[in-house]
Design a protein around this motif. Structure first.
Motif, PDB file in Angstrom:
ATOM      1  N   ARG A 176     -97.266  22.065  30.720  1.00 16.41           N
ATOM      2  CA  ARG A 176     -96.103  21.892  31.593  1.00 16.41           C
ATOM      3  C   ARG A 176     -95.012  21.076  30.919  1.00 16.41           C
ATOM      4  N   PHE A 177     -95.415  20.037  30.185  1.00 18.85           N
ATOM      5  CA  PHE A 177     -94.417  19.213  29.502  1.00 18.85           C
ATOM      6  C   PHE A 177     -93.679  20.056  28.455  1.00 18.85           C
ATOM      7  N   GLY A 178     -94.438  20.843  27.700  1.00 16.49           N
ATOM      8  CA  GLY A 178     -93.823  21.713  26.706  1.00 16.49           C
ATOM      9  C   GLY A 178     -92.834  22.665  27.353  1.00 16.49           C
ATOM     10  N   ASN A 179     -93.210  23.162  28.514  1.00 15.62           N
ATOM     11  CA  ASN A 179     -92.350  24.090  29.238  1.00 15.62           C
ATOM     12  C   ASN A 179     -91.060  23.398  29.702  1.00 15.62           C
ATOM     13  N   ASP A 180     -91.202  22.185  30.221  1.00 17.70           N
ATOM     14  CA  ASP A 180     -90.018  21.438  30.660  1.00 17.70           C
ATOM     15  C   ASP A 180     -89.093  21.158  29.484  1.00 17.70           C
ATOM     16  N   CYS A 181     -89.677  20.811  28.352  1.00 16.31           N
ATOM     17  CA  CYS A 181     -88.862  20.532  27.169  1.00 16.31           C
ATOM     18  C   CYS A 181     -88.109  21.789  26.739  1.00 16.31           C
ATOM     19  N   LEU A 182     -88.823  22.908  26.718  1.00 14.84           N
ATOM     20  CA  LEU A 182     -88.190  24.158  26.313  1.00 14.84           C
ATOM     21  C   LEU A 182     -87.023  24.475  27.246  1.00 14.84           C
ATOM     22  N   ALA A 183     -87.219  24.179  28.542  1.00  4.84           N
ATOM     23  CA  ALA A 183     -86.157  24.443  29.518  1.00  4.84           C
ATOM     24  C   ALA A 183     -84.928  23.590  29.235  1.00  4.84           C
ATOM     25  N   GLY A 184     -85.153  22.411  28.621  1.00  2.00           N
ATOM     26  CA  GLY A 184     -84.034  21.502  28.426  1.00  2.00           C
ATOM     27  C   GLY A 184     -83.283  21.700  27.122  1.00  2.00           C
ATOM     28  N   ILE A 185     -83.816  22.552  26.242  1.00  2.00           N
ATOM     29  CA  ILE A 185     -83.173  22.720  24.941  1.00  2.00           C
ATOM     30  C   ILE A 185     -81.838  23.457  25.095  1.00  2.00           C
ATOM     31  N   PRO A 186     -80.780  22.929  24.481  1.00  2.00           N
ATOM     32  CA  PRO A 186     -79.473  23.566  24.610  1.00  2.00           C
ATOM     33  C   PRO A 186     -79.454  24.939  23.949  1.00  2.00           C
ATOM     34  N   SER A 187     -78.614  25.814  24.476  1.00  2.00           N
ATOM     35  CA  SER A 187     -78.644  27.185  23.980  1.00  2.00           C
ATOM     36  C   SER A 187     -78.202  27.269  22.513  1.00  2.00           C
ATOM     37  N   ILE A 188     -77.362  26.335  22.081  1.00  2.00           N
ATOM     38  CA  ILE A 188     -76.934  26.384  20.681  1.00  2.00           C
ATOM     39  C   ILE A 188     -78.135  26.197  19.742  1.00  2.00           C
ATOM     40  N   ILE A 189     -79.118  25.377  20.171  1.00  2.00           N
ATOM     41  CA  ILE A 189     -80.321  25.182  19.355  1.00  2.00           C
ATOM     42  C   ILE A 189     -81.139  26.475  19.325  1.00  2.00           C
ATOM     43  N   PHE A 190     -81.218  27.139  20.478  1.00  2.00           N
ATOM     44  CA  PHE A 190     -81.889  28.446  20.489  1.00  2.00           C
ATOM     45  C   PHE A 190     -81.193  29.391  19.509  1.00  2.00           C
ATOM     46  N   GLY A 191     -79.863  29.321  19.505  1.00  2.00           N
ATOM     47  CA  GLY A 191     -79.098  30.167  18.598  1.00  2.00           C
ATOM     48  C   GLY A 191     -79.445  29.878  17.144  1.00  2.00           C
ATOM     49  N   LEU A 192     -79.496  28.596  16.803  1.00  2.00           N
ATOM     50  CA  LEU A 192     -79.839  28.222  15.423  1.00  2.00           C
ATOM     51  C   LEU A 192     -81.227  28.725  15.059  1.00  2.00           C
ATOM     52  N   PHE A 193     -82.173  28.495  15.970  1.00  2.00           N
ATOM     53  CA  PHE A 193     -83.541  28.920  15.704  1.00  2.00           C
ATOM     54  C   PHE A 193     -83.624  30.435  15.551  1.00  2.00           C
ATOM     55  N   GLY A 194     -82.989  31.147  16.486  1.00  2.68           N
ATOM     56  CA  GLY A 194     -83.011  32.603  16.427  1.00  2.68           C
ATOM     57  C   GLY A 194     -82.450  33.103  15.112  1.00  2.68           C
ATOM     58  N   PHE A 195     -81.390  32.444  14.663  1.00  7.59           N
ATOM     59  CA  PHE A 195     -80.772  32.820  13.390  1.00  7.59           C
ATOM     60  C   PHE A 195     -81.743  32.604  12.229  1.00  7.59           C
ATOM     61  N   LEU A 196     -82.385  31.428  12.198  1.00  8.77           N
ATOM     62  CA  LEU A 196     -83.316  31.128  11.106  1.00  8.77           C
ATOM     63  C   LEU A 196     -84.536  32.029  11.130  1.00  8.77           C
ATOM     64  N   PHE A 197     -85.093  32.193  12.334  1.00  6.73           N
ATOM     65  CA  PHE A 197     -86.408  32.816  12.432  1.00  6.73           C
ATOM     66  C   PHE A 197     -86.314  34.339  12.524  1.00  6.73           C
ATOM     67  N   PHE A 198     -85.618  34.827  13.543  1.00  5.55           N
ATOM     68  CA  PHE A 198     -85.581  36.281  13.740  1.00  5.55           C
ATOM     69  C   PHE A 198     -84.619  36.973  12.765  1.00  5.55           C
ATOM     70  N   VAL A 199     -83.399  36.421  12.677  1.00  7.75           N
ATOM     71  CA  VAL A 199     -82.381  37.082  11.859  1.00  7.75           C
ATOM     72  C   VAL A 199     -82.734  37.005  10.372  1.00  7.75           C
ATOM     73  N   THR A 200     -83.076  35.794   9.918  1.00  8.18           N
ATOM     74  CA  THR A 200     -83.263  35.587   8.483  1.00  8.18           C
ATOM     75  C   THR A 200     -84.702  35.794   8.033  1.00  8.18           C
ATOM     76  N   LEU A 201     -85.619  34.976   8.582  1.00  8.10           N
ATOM     77  CA  LEU A 201     -86.998  35.004   8.086  1.00  8.10           C
ATOM     78  C   LEU A 201     -87.675  36.353   8.353  1.00  8.10           C
ATOM     79  N   LEU A 202     -87.553  36.850   9.585  1.00  9.15           N
ATOM     80  CA  LEU A 202     -88.195  38.126   9.915  1.00  9.15           C
ATOM     81  C   LEU A 202     -87.318  39.325   9.562  1.00  9.15           C
ATOM     82  N   GLU A 203     -86.155  39.031   8.970  1.00 13.35           N
ATOM     83  CA  GLU A 203     -85.251  40.076   8.473  1.00 13.35           C
ATOM     84  C   GLU A 203     -84.845  41.104   9.522  1.00 13.35           C
TER      85      GLU A 203
END
Lengths: 287, 251, 279
Positions: free
Chosen positions: C104-131
């Motif tokens: 539950r704590f992990g879930n609450d934290c995920l809910a609080g992460i700003p969308s720009i951080i999701f954007g950065l992660f998505g860029f690193l992980f899905f766009v770049t790493l997973l090509e």
């Protein structure tokens, strides 16, 4: 006959694995942002990064102090507007108007929670900034504009959660207080708000998290100048805006510095969340 | 007389609270055993131990054994799912599942792999008839079970249990929420049903045990105080406390 | 010093709060009306169903509407099984423990992460790493992660509100746990779960920061999930910020607001009907 046992076990294992998806996602995000920002942080050092005043990527100066201050001021300003308005609104809707009125207004406010942040930002640019420029001076796109827009943006969140918290206070508390001769307002002030405190605070903290993390609306209305604001009318750039504005073309150390900015933002948010969950836990223990 | 259930030194706990203490009891086949006693005396815990529904309650523990046809139902080899198909249960409040009358009745059988339309249709009719409900609902089998009155819902629940074709039926104060007419209908059904099934009836209505039970057991504070033929319990019980309870002097 | 009578005090407090409520409503309604007033006249069949020309300065917004439909649906398709699975695990398969608190704590934290951080992660992980590149798929995966906490929380509430007695009846009829969940728990929790789905879709439609870095901003009609495409929110942001076309920006904003409000209205309707049923 016992085939169902096998299926039950299989389902249970599958669900257990699924249950870790959110946690896994969180760790993955933390890991990747950290990994990308770490080379920069080890080279420049966290202290110099946080306390240096100059951000001039082309000449290798990476100081995010002005952005941290801007983020904190913008968030503080948003809270100053959003929290009192939101809580007043929630108290009014739950304690001072007939139920049917609440049941029409609350959904309206919750519907409006879905207005995209870019639209709030746009209104800030088109309507609010010119107003500030002509009546108060300055460039218009400013700390004040960003605070007001974010304050409005987090209103639905604060109202919705506070209303639920106040509604959850048992009626017997109110009746007990009224029976002792307290007025409606005295009852609200001395009994209801106290009992609903933890819910209201967690709503405010949630709003705070949303304000500090908001990006697009802030980019549009804050003006984005990298400097420590002298007055509320100055143009400012927040941590989130810094990332979004420069990510598109940053390379090398500059890029890593932006991810390091993300790390700092991440830490802020985690602190807020821990604070929020500590509040809730404390409240549960008290009961 | 053949025993269906045999309990020996059976105790049940919720956390540190002992709800049942060292119960020894034989439940005979194809008879109605009435269970009486004041609230909190362990009647419901006793009943829910017989189909292992207590297993689902947090903090439940037990000692001693319960044998069904000689087999230990708490043994490692015993499958609680199979147990519950043999031992049906009717709850205090009528709880129709939010689906049609038809689907309510065939809920259990479908899980036993009965899937052909004609078989299911037949089962629905015979179960509803046995629960004295068929005539009232035969024209609206597809409508929601929740639309029935309380008394009808409880008979639907009974039909649902009968459709399992169980060996034992447990009833937990099945008429506590019903009017006298609905109560009479359920009691009539029970008297018919004991020809085929072993019935354990927990009731908070002492007179009901007197009317329908062959044997009656009196529980108090988690202990089995007395167990005997119903006539004996109500006219000449061995224990003073039993006498006081059945004559209404406490409880 | 004179004491202010309690009645006066109360009247003053009530007035201040009434004004606060009116102000809140007025501001929120002003935003909607302002956008619709300027935007609705722009809308026409050509605007909605033709492709943009000249970087969006002219022409319609059809590809962005398409992306705004595909991306949220993709995100839901990914997040729904994960979210409902987690909710089932938390409510039906385990009791409160250190482990559930961590989840539950992990879930609450995920809910609080700003969308720009999701954007950065998505860029690193899905766009770049997973090509996967800038694509609908990268964007959908990022959005899925973003709305997962909402889905988990609303599903958990919905599942918890299914009466325990239904489960007991099902078990007493010889059903297994999974069977009980399938036949009794999930059907009754469905409206609540759908509310979460609608809220997730609403949030996805309005999202910008997480998508710019993951789904990109191509204006062409996407041919597959591996093509880049911009949603209405992103399109509006670019039009407004770069001052390309105020007219088209208003038009896009009007469609955007109407879609979000109608999705949220459906969510609210479901939630309301559901609560009435459970009352």
């Amino acid at each position: 006959m016992k085939s169902h046992n096998l299926r039950e076990k299989g389902v249970q294992y599958l669900l257990t694995a699924l249950a870790f998806s959110a946690l896994f996602g969180l760790l993955l995000i933390a890991l990747f942002i950290l990994k990308e920002g770490l080379p920069f942080l080890t080279q420049v050092g966290l202290k110099d990064f946080i306390f240096a005043h100059d951000w001039e990527p082309q000449s290798g100066k990476f100081g995010i102090y002005p952005m941290i201050i801007a983020s904190l001021w913008v968030t503080f300003g948003a809270m100053l507007i959003g929290a009192p308005l939101g809580i007043a609104c929630a108290v009014f809707l739950t304690e001072f108007v007939p139920r049917p009125v609440m049941h029409t207004i609350k959904p309206m406010i919750e519907l409006l929670a879905g207005i995209p942040s870019v639209i709030y930002g746009f209104i800030g640019v088109i309507v609010l900034a010119p107003l500030i420029r002509t009546h108060l001076g300055g460039p218009g796109l400013s700390l004040l504009a960003a605070s007001i827009i974010l304050g409005i943006m987090i209103l639905p969140t604060i109202i919705s959660i506070s209303t639920d918290a106040i509604n959850a206070v048992p009626n017997s508390y109110r009746e007990g207080s009224r029976a002792l001769g307290a007025t409606r307002w005295q009852t609200v002030y001395m009994v209801v708000l106290k009992a609903a405190r933890s819910g209201i605070i967690s709503g405010v903290i949630l709003g705070m998290g949303r304000a500090i993390g908001e990006t697009m609306a802030v980019i549009m209305v804050a003006g984005n100048a990298v400097k420590v604001p002298g007055t509320a009318l100055d143009s400012v750039r927040t941590l989130t805006a810094n990332i979004a504005l420069e990510m598109g073309y940053a390379v090398g150390l500059h890029r890593s510095a932006l991810f390091a900015t993300g790390v700092v933002l991440f830490i802020f948010i985690m602190l807020l969340n821990t604070l929020a969950s500590a509040f809730v836990k404390q409240e549960i223990r008290r009961r | 007389m053949k025993a269906k259930f045999t309990l020996s030194r059976f105790s049940a706990y919720y956390g540190s609270h002992r709800a049942l203490q060292q119960i020894d009891l034989l439940i005979p086949t194809r008879r109605i055993l009435g269970i009486i006693g004041p609230a909190g005396s362990g009647k419901t815990t006793f009943l829910r131990s017989l189909n292992r529904l207590n297993d689902l309650t947090a903090g439940f523990r037990r000692q001693g054994e319960v044998r069904l046809d000689g087999e230990d139902i708490y043994g490692a080899e015993f499958d609680p799912i199979a147990l519950r198909r043999r031992v049906g249960m009717l709850f205090a409040l009528p709880i129709a599942l939010p689906m049609s009358i038809y689907e309510n009745v065939v809920y259990g059988p479908r899980m036993q792999g009965i899937n052909t339309r004609s078989q299911l249709d037949q089962l629905v009719e015979s179960s509803l008839r046995a629960a004295f409900l068929w005539d009232e609902v035969k024209d609206r089998l597809k409508s929601s079970g929740l639309r029935l009155s309380g008394g009808q819902q409880q008979r639907l629940c009974l039909a649902r249990v009968l459709a399992l074709n169980p060996e034992v039926i447990l009833l937990d104060e099945p008429t506590s929420g019903l009017d006298p007419i609905s109560t009479a209908k359920i009691e009539d059904a029970l008297t018919m049903l004991k020809e085929q099934y072993t019935i354990v009836l927990v009731t908070n209505n002492t007179m009901q045990a007197g009317r329908v039970a062959d044997a009656t057991a009196f529980f108090f504070m988690g202990e089995l105080i007395e167990h005997d033929e119903t006539k004996k319990i109500f006219t000449n019980p061995a224990q003073q406390r039993t006498l006081e309870y059945v004559t209404g002097r406490f409880g | 010093m004179m004491r202010i009578p309690a009645k006066v005090n109360q009247a003053a407090a009530a007035t201040v709060m009434a004004l606060a409520t009116l102000l809140t409503l007025a501001v929120l309604i002003f935003i909607v009306v302002f956008i619709l007033e300027k935007g609705l006249p722009i809308l026409s069949r050509t605007f909605l169903f033709s492709v943009p020309r000249d970087m969006g300065k002219a022409g319609g917004i059809f590809p962005t509407i398409l992306a705004t439909i595909i991306l949220p649906l993709l995100a839901i398709a990914l997040a729904l099984p994960l979210g409902v699975g987690t909710a089932i695990y938390l409510t039906e398969y385990t009791r409160e423990s250190r482990l559930t608190r961590i989840i539950r704590f992990g879930n609450d934290c995920l809910a609080g992460i700003p969308s720009i951080i999701f954007g950065l992660f998505g860029f690193l992980f899905f766009v770049t790493l997973l090509e996967m590149g800038w694509s609908l798929l990268s964007g959908g995966l990022t959005l899925a992660l973003m709305i997962l906490p909402t889905i988990i929380r609303t599903s958990e509430e919905a599942i918890k509100s299914v009466p325990t007695s239904y489960r007991e009846v099902s078990f007493s009829l010889g059903a297994t746990r999974w069977r009980t969940i399938q036949r009794v728990v999930l059907p009754n929790a469905l409206p609540g779960i759908l509310t979460g789905v609608m809220l997730g879709i609403g949030r996805s439609i309005g999202e910008t920061a997480a998508l710019i870095f993951t789904a990109g901003s191509s204006l062409r009609l996407p041919q597959s999930l591996f093509d880049s495409s911009r949603t209405m929110s992103v399109h509006f942001y670019i039009l407004a910020r770069e001052g390309l076309s105020t007219e088209n920006a208003y038009g896009t904003a009007a469609v955007l607001i109407l879609s979000v409000l109608s999705v949220n209205a459906v969510a609210y309707y479901l939630m309301h009907r559901y609560m009435k049923k459970n009352a």
